[in-house]
Scaffold this motif. Structure first.
Motif, short mmCIF file in Angstrom:
data_model
loop_
_atom_site.label_atom_id
_atom_site.label_comp_id
_atom_site.label_asym_id
_atom_site.label_seq_id
_atom_site.Cartn_x
_atom_site.Cartn_y
_atom_site.Cartn_z
N ALA A 3 35.04 18.99 35.40
CA ALA A 3 33.64 19.53 34.72
C ALA A 3 33.82 20.94 34.95
CB ALA A 3 32.63 19.17 35.54
N ALA A 4 33.47 22.10 34.24
CA ALA A 4 34.01 23.46 34.54
C ALA A 4 34.21 24.44 36.08
CB ALA A 4 33.05 24.23 33.78
N MET A 5 35.68 24.38 36.11
CA MET A 5 35.52 25.36 37.61
C MET A 5 35.05 26.72 37.45
SD MET A 5 38.59 23.73 40.08
CE MET A 5 38.95 25.23 40.66
N GLY A 6 34.72 26.88 38.79
CA GLY A 6 34.72 28.03 39.33
C GLY A 6 35.60 29.31 39.12
N ARG A 7 36.28 30.77 39.86
CA ARG A 7 36.95 30.77 39.74
C ARG A 7 37.42 31.46 40.95
NH1 ARG A 7 36.83 36.52 36.96
NH2 ARG A 7 38.63 36.60 38.41
N ARG A 8 38.52 31.44 41.08
CA ARG A 8 39.25 31.46 42.31
C ARG A 8 38.49 32.75 43.05
NH1 ARG A 8 45.52 30.47 43.89
NH2 ARG A 8 44.66 27.65 43.41
N PRO A 9 38.50 33.13 44.66
CA PRO A 9 37.85 34.49 44.71
C PRO A 9 39.28 35.58 44.81
CG PRO A 9 37.61 32.42 45.91
CD PRO A 9 38.04 32.09 45.27
N HIS A 99 49.68 43.59 35.13
CA HIS A 99 50.48 42.49 36.28
C HIS A 99 49.78 40.68 36.03
CE1 HIS A 99 52.33 41.30 40.06
NE2 HIS A 99 50.61 40.60 40.74
N VAL A 100 50.62 39.98 35.49
CA VAL A 100 49.79 38.56 35.37
C VAL A 100 49.81 38.00 36.88
CG1 VAL A 100 50.26 36.62 33.94
CG2 VAL A 100 51.16 38.41 33.08
N LEU A 101 48.67 37.80 37.19
CA LEU A 101 47.74 36.88 38.05
C LEU A 101 48.49 34.99 37.47
CD1 LEU A 101 44.99 38.72 39.04
CD2 LEU A 101 46.75 38.94 40.49
N ARG A 102 48.72 33.97 38.31
CA ARG A 102 48.73 33.01 38.97
C ARG A 102 48.06 31.97 39.35
NH1 ARG A 102 54.19 34.98 38.53
NH2 ARG A 102 54.59 33.43 40.54
N ILE A 103 48.01 30.34 38.71
CA ILE A 103 47.35 29.59 40.06
C ILE A 103 47.94 28.69 39.17
CG2 ILE A 103 45.74 29.28 38.03
CD1 ILE A 103 43.79 28.69 39.74
N ASN A 104 48.32 27.45 40.70
CA ASN A 104 48.77 26.80 41.36
C ASN A 104 47.74 25.30 41.08
OD1 ASN A 104 50.14 24.23 41.50
ND2 ASN A 104 50.48 24.44 43.47
N LYS A 105 47.69 24.89 40.07
CA LYS A 105 45.83 24.21 39.22
C LYS A 105 46.39 22.50 40.68
CE LYS A 105 42.36 25.42 36.68
NZ LYS A 105 42.88 25.19 35.57
N MET A 106 44.67 22.59 41.71
CA MET A 106 44.77 21.61 42.09
C MET A 106 43.96 20.61 42.22
SD MET A 106 47.65 21.33 44.25
CE MET A 106 48.47 22.81 45.49
N PRO A 126 49.26 30.69 34.53
CA PRO A 126 48.90 32.58 34.04
C PRO A 126 46.92 32.40 34.04
CG PRO A 126 50.28 32.00 32.61
CD PRO A 126 50.26 30.75 32.77
N ILE A 127 46.56 32.85 35.20
CA ILE A 127 44.90 32.93 35.02
C ILE A 127 43.67 34.24 34.28
CG2 ILE A 127 45.03 31.49 36.54
CD1 ILE A 127 43.62 33.20 38.22
N GLY A 128 44.96 35.59 34.66
CA GLY A 128 44.38 37.21 34.68
C GLY A 128 45.43 38.16 34.55
N LEU A 129 45.14 39.41 34.89
CA LEU A 129 45.95 40.22 35.17
C LEU A 129 44.96 41.27 35.53
CD1 LEU A 129 46.13 41.13 31.21
CD2 LEU A 129 47.81 40.53 32.48
N ALA A 130 46.04 42.01 36.61
CA ALA A 130 45.52 43.19 37.51
C ALA A 130 46.32 44.61 37.24
CB ALA A 130 45.24 42.57 38.67
N ALA A 131 45.75 45.76 37.71
CA ALA A 131 46.32 46.66 37.80
C ALA A 131 47.29 46.81 39.08
CB ALA A 131 45.85 47.89 37.79
N ARG A 132 48.30 47.26 39.62
CA ARG A 132 49.04 47.55 41.20
C ARG A 132 48.43 48.46 41.18
NH1 ARG A 132 52.87 43.27 42.49
NH2 ARG A 132 54.68 44.89 43.31
N VAL A 133 47.81 48.81 42.38
CA VAL A 133 47.44 50.14 42.95
C VAL A 133 47.94 50.62 43.95
CG1 VAL A 133 45.47 51.67 43.39
CG2 VAL A 133 45.49 50.44 41.39
N LEU A 134 48.43 52.00 44.49
CA LEU A 134 48.98 52.42 45.54
C LEU A 134 47.90 53.11 46.12
CD1 LEU A 134 52.63 53.69 43.43
CD2 LEU A 134 51.81 51.49 44.56
#
Length: 139
Positions: A3-9, A99-106, A126-134
């Motif tokens: 079934a549809a899985m929730g997003r990883r926090p 910045h591309v975020l990745r997930i190793n699906k289990m 790839p599951i999403g994108l993020a900005a790298r902030v300093l």
């Protein structure tokens, strides 16, 4: 099968470690960023038109997801439109999520042990994108 899985926090991705991983010809199938509009309010206003300038700065070196940037933009825009009016401000989101975020699906269902490879071939999808902030960077 599943079934549809929730997003990883996002605490799993907050730490900005390793090299930036942008979308490229090697990294394909990247979903679009949730934030589409980076400017709001009176965009063509002159610099001297508004008396104040307010910045939102980051306190830590971290990743900020495109979903979080979009939520912040919507909230700030709604507040300013409600309290100041549509043409009384100019709002700009300065960071862009590259910045591309990745997930190793289990899998976690009955009989998954026959399908699962564990850490073999663990480079994620790839599951999403993020900005790298300093630290101290203006958002």
């Amino acid at each position: 099968a599943q079934a549809a899985m929730g997003r990883r926090p996002f605490r799993c991705y907050r730490q900005s470690k390793g090299k930036p991983y942008p979308k490229s010809r090697f990294c394909r199938g990247v979903p679009d960023p949730k934030i589409r509009i980076y400017d709001a309010g009176h965009k063509r206003a002159d610099v001297d038109q508004f008396p104040y300038c307010i910045h939102l700065a980051s306190w830590e070196k971290e990743n900020v997801s495109s979903e979080a940037l979009e939520a912040a933009r919507v909230a700030a825009n709604k507040y300013m439109v409600k309290n100041a009016g549509k043409e009384a401000f100019h709002l700009r989101v300065r960071v862009h999520p590259y910045h591309v975020l990745r997930i190793n699906k289990m899998l976690s269902c009955a009989g998954a042990d026959r399908l699962q490879t564990g850490m073999r071939g663990a480079f994620g999808k790839p599951i999403g994108l993020a900005a790298r902030v300093l630290i101290g960077q203006v958002l």
